[in-house]
Design an enzyme around this catalytic site. Structure first.
Site, PDB file in Angstrom:
ATOM      1  N   THR A 189       0.869  -1.172   0.000  1.00 52.81           N
ATOM      2  CA  THR A 189       0.000   0.000   0.000  1.00 52.81           C
ATOM      3  C   THR A 189       0.904   1.220   0.000  1.00 52.81           C
ATOM      4  O   THR A 189       1.974   1.189   0.598  1.00 52.81           O
ATOM      5  CB  THR A 189      -0.867  -0.018   1.274  1.00 52.81           C
ATOM      6  OG1 THR A 189      -1.835  -1.048   1.121  1.00 52.81           O
ATOM      7  CG2 THR A 189      -1.561   1.299   1.540  1.00 52.81           C
ATOM      8  N   GLY A 219     -10.924  -1.080   3.142  1.00 54.02           N
ATOM      9  CA  GLY A 219      -9.964  -0.977   4.243  1.00 54.02           C
ATOM     10  C   GLY A 219      -9.899   0.444   4.785  1.00 54.02           C
ATOM     11  O   GLY A 219     -10.808   1.254   4.605  1.00 54.02           O
ATOM     12  N   THR A 239      -0.553   2.457   6.965  1.00 55.90           N
ATOM     13  CA  THR A 239      -0.536   1.187   6.232  1.00 55.90           C
ATOM     14  C   THR A 239      -0.527   0.049   7.235  1.00 55.90           C
ATOM     15  O   THR A 239       0.020   0.190   8.332  1.00 55.90           O
ATOM     16  CB  THR A 239       0.694   1.093   5.309  1.00 55.90           C
ATOM     17  OG1 THR A 239       0.813  -0.262   4.845  1.00 55.90           O
ATOM     18  CG2 THR A 239       1.987   1.468   6.004  1.00 55.90           C
TER      19      THR A 239
END
Ligand code: ASP
Length: 318
Positions: A189, A219, A239
């Site tokens: 990410t 997410g 992240t």
């Protein structure tokens, strides 16, 4: 106000093997360095922090080794569903998208949501329709899907797990696995935070999510206050395990500790890394209005890079 520009970026946190082979390490480190340099020259050329974080995240999205844009990990059906968000600290204007399947740079679509609609967050068909309306660059799924991610999905399905690299499962029925057999890691990410010499701040985050996720799973990355946040104190991009980051409202907590408790960026991020979500689940990059940088994580590693006007610069993994 400001004490010079600063920039920090990440390419994902997780259980990155300490002995990550050179052939996995080197291309990621050089991509981070390339993106860092891109951001530094944009800041030096007087581009706004908002432009800079978009530019850097776009470059990371275009890189197939990171889990965002091209190189996004796959859903349980072998498709790509990408999430992204962006926020400007001074105005608190922000934009986010979820579940986009054809947009090359989800972060730019998030910025368009912020600038061209009265809304903050568009998802799935609505986000795709908006992308068509704005004539952003699109591609079919084969552009985004890499052979490495097809293999990762296969491995995840065989082991009945949602993701491969974190030390904790994200659902009870999911098996705990901490390492990937071949020493690779699908984490990646991406995110970037930046501040200019006047103390203007911005943050952006983009992701393909987690391997073998359910269709429709969202997410933390597109959620303002969880994966991304910026105000006049700091800019933060997170992240890690999205579900834990959402529960901990991680990005906003860093800003709130500075705003309400008078903590420095270092103090606020250290507090949140220890108390915001369980050990082994996340990391973040952050900058303050005065050009401080923090890049803490409670996983084994986080692909990251930073630089500031005073000449400090770093690219690191563990
Ligand atoms: N936070 C991302 C998500 O849960 C994944 C990651 O950072 O690797 O979608």
């Amino acid at each position: 106000m400001g004490k010079g520009w600063a920039i920090a970026l990440h390419g994902g946190a997780g259980d990155i093997p300490i002995n990550l082979p050179q052939n996995k390490k080197e291309p990621r480190e050089s991509a981070l360095l390339h993106c860092l340099q891109l951001g530094i020259s944009a800041l030096k050329n007087g581009r706004s922090p908002l432009d800079v974080v978009e530019l850097v995240v776009m470059e990371l999205e275009n890189h197939p080794l990171f889990n965002a844009g091209r190189g996004s990990v796959l859903t349980t059906e072998g498709t790509v569903e990408m999430d992204a968000s962006i926020m400007d600290g001074k105005t608190k204007k922000c934009g986010a998208v979820s579940g986009v399947k054809t947009v090359k740079n989800a972060v730019s679509l998030a910025r368009l949501v912020m600038e061209k609609t009265p809304h903050v967050y568009l998802g799935f068909e609505g986000a795709e329709a908006f992308a068509r309306e704005q004539v952003v660059e699109t591609a079919n799924q084969s552009y985004f899907i890499t052979p490495a991610n097809v293999e990762r999905l296969q491995q995840a399905k065989e082991a009945n797990r949602v993701q491969l690299d974190y030390t904790r499962p994200i659902a009870k029925e999911v098996k705990v696995e901490t390492h990937i057999a071949n020493g690779d890691s699908q984490i990646g990410t991406v995110g970037c935070v930046a501040v200019d010499a006047d103390g203007n701040l911005a943050a952006a985050t983009s992701t393909g999510g987690v391997v073998n996720k359910r269709i429709g799973r969202i997410g933390d990355s597109p959620i303002i206050g969880s994966g991304t946040y910026a105000n006049t104190y700091c800019a933060v991009s997170c992240t890690g395990v999205g579900e834990d980051i959402i529960r901990g409202t991680i990005a906003r907590d860093v800003a709130a500790l500075m705003e309400y408790k008078g903590l420095s960026l270092k103090e606020a991020t250290s507090y949140v890394i220890k108390n915001g979500a369980p050990e082994g689940t996340f990391g973040l990059v952050a900058v303050s209005a005065t050009g401080e940088i923090a890049m803490p994580f409670n996983t084994t590693g986080m692909f990251r890079a930073c630089a500031s006007q005073d000449g400090y610069s770093e690219v690191a993994i563990h």
